[in-house]
Design an enzyme around this catalytic site. Structure first.
Site, mmCIF file in Angstrom:
data_model
loop_
_atom_site.group_PDB
_atom_site.id
_atom_site.type_symbol
_atom_site.label_atom_id
_atom_site.label_comp_id
_atom_site.label_asym_id
_atom_site.label_seq_id
_atom_site.Cartn_x
_atom_site.Cartn_y
_atom_site.Cartn_z
ATOM 1 N N MET A 35 0.799 -2.306 12.406
ATOM 2 C CA MET A 35 0.180 -3.319 13.272
ATOM 3 C C MET A 35 0.080 -2.924 14.748
ATOM 4 O O MET A 35 -0.055 -3.786 15.611
ATOM 5 C CB MET A 35 0.938 -4.651 13.141
ATOM 6 C CG MET A 35 0.956 -5.203 11.729
ATOM 7 S SD MET A 35 -0.707 -5.369 11.027
ATOM 8 C CE MET A 35 -1.224 -6.857 11.847
ATOM 9 N N ASN B 287 0.836 -1.214 0.000
ATOM 10 C CA ASN B 287 0.000 0.000 0.000
ATOM 11 C C ASN B 287 0.865 1.256 0.000
ATOM 12 O O ASN B 287 0.521 2.245 -0.647
ATOM 13 C CB ASN B 287 -0.950 0.011 1.206
ATOM 14 C CG ASN B 287 -2.194 -0.816 0.952
ATOM 15 O OD1 ASN B 287 -3.032 -0.445 0.124
ATOM 16 N ND2 ASN B 287 -2.323 -1.945 1.634
ATOM 17 N N HIS C 175 -8.317 -1.101 5.956
ATOM 18 C CA HIS C 175 -8.586 -2.376 6.622
ATOM 19 C C HIS C 175 -9.192 -3.347 5.608
ATOM 20 O O HIS C 175 -10.086 -2.966 4.848
ATOM 21 C CB HIS C 175 -9.552 -2.148 7.794
ATOM 22 C CG HIS C 175 -9.782 -3.381 8.596
ATOM 23 N ND1 HIS C 175 -8.852 -3.874 9.494
ATOM 24 C CD2 HIS C 175 -10.825 -4.255 8.625
ATOM 25 C CE1 HIS C 175 -9.316 -4.979 10.036
ATOM 26 N NE2 HIS C 175 -10.508 -5.238 9.536
ATOM 27 N N ASP D 199 -10.474 0.289 14.351
ATOM 28 C CA ASP D 199 -11.159 0.124 13.058
ATOM 29 C C ASP D 199 -12.580 0.699 13.068
ATOM 30 O O ASP D 199 -13.503 0.106 12.498
ATOM 31 C CB ASP D 199 -11.205 -1.363 12.662
ATOM 32 C CG ASP D 199 -9.817 -1.958 12.500
ATOM 33 O OD1 ASP D 199 -8.900 -1.209 12.130
ATOM 34 O OD2 ASP D 199 -9.644 -3.163 12.750
HETATM 35 C C1 GRF Z 1 -3.359 -4.769 4.116
HETATM 36 O O1 GRF Z 1 -4.212 -5.846 3.856
HETATM 37 C C2 GRF Z 1 -4.054 -3.730 4.974
HETATM 38 O O2 GRF Z 1 -5.413 -3.607 4.708
HETATM 39 C C3 GRF Z 1 -3.843 -4.279 6.349
HETATM 40 O O3 GRF Z 1 -2.547 -4.828 6.337
HETATM 41 C C4 GRF Z 1 -2.191 -5.178 5.001
HETATM 42 C C5 GRF Z 1 -0.932 -4.464 4.665
HETATM 43 O O4 GRF Z 1 -0.393 -4.828 3.427
HETATM 44 N N1 GRF Z 1 -4.072 -3.260 7.349
HETATM 45 P P1 GRF Z 1 0.860 -4.029 2.836
HETATM 46 O O5 GRF Z 1 1.920 -3.988 3.927
HETATM 47 O O6 GRF Z 1 0.409 -2.661 2.454
HETATM 48 O O7 GRF Z 1 1.313 -4.834 1.651
#
Ligand code: GRF
Length: 187
Positions: free
Chosen positions: A90, A17, A109, A145
């Protein structure tokens, strides 16, 4: 765009992301620029994207969350950050942090909130034999969330869907949804 919103992305893991936000921000018409990346994991794979695209990054240990948050606030102030995007971060930010940062904090999320808050989303979705899942971009509030929803994308679950295939499928939509949400906020 003349005045892009200076943005900090918080990560803990892969950073896919993060990369998609960087790519969107590299378009001059996109409202944000990624000015800082913060990781609470020393070896988070996503850090490589900060390096690849020449973006300032910091690692702060989150063993003591109050210390982590203090360090973040100092760095964020230094870099004049006006938006924080959580992207696979996290840890839960304290109410104090959320209040101290006067601007918006967004999170993505992998579920159709308010359903399936928290961890192991895809596993629980499949166990419950849901027909649909998806992803949500929302404002971060003091409850996990639970902040105001900006945008959601609904995704159909296939017959032989596994946790991994669902994760991959939704992740692709996440990348689009995060940028679309930011655009919708700053239009
Ligand atoms: C994604 O699925 C996001 O929605 C969740 O953790 C994951 C992170 O993926 N909170 P990345 O590190 O962006 O590849």
């Amino acid at each position: 765009m003349e005045h892009k919103v200076r943005t900090c992305v918080f990560i803990s893991g892969n950073g896919s992301n993060l990369e998609s936000l960087i790519k969107s921000s590299n378009n001059y018409r996109f409202p944000t620029e990624i000015s800082l990346v913060i990781s609470n994991k020393k070896n988070a794979r996503g850090i490589k994207f900060a390096i690849k695209y020449g973006i300032a990054f910091k690692y702060f240990s989150s063993k003591k969350m109050n210390v982590f948050e203090k360090k973040c606030l100092i760095e964020i102030k230094k870099k004049k950050i006006k938006l924080i995007c959580l992207a696979g971060f996290m840890k839960i930010l304290s109410n104090n942090f959320i209040k101290s940062f006067k601007y918006k904090i967004l999170n993505i999320h992998p579920s159709l909130l308010p359903k399936y808050k928290g961890l192991n989303t895809h596993q629980r979705v499949l166990k419950n034999k849901e027909k649909y899942s998806g992803c949500t971009v929302h404002l971060v509030s003091d409850k996990l969330d639970s902040g105001k929803i900006i945008l959601q994308k609904k995704v159909m679950i296939s017959k032989n869907e596994t946790e991994l295939s669902l994760k991959k499928k939704i992740l692709k939509f996440e990348h689009k949804l995060y940028s679309k949400s930011i655009k919708s906020i700053y239009k």
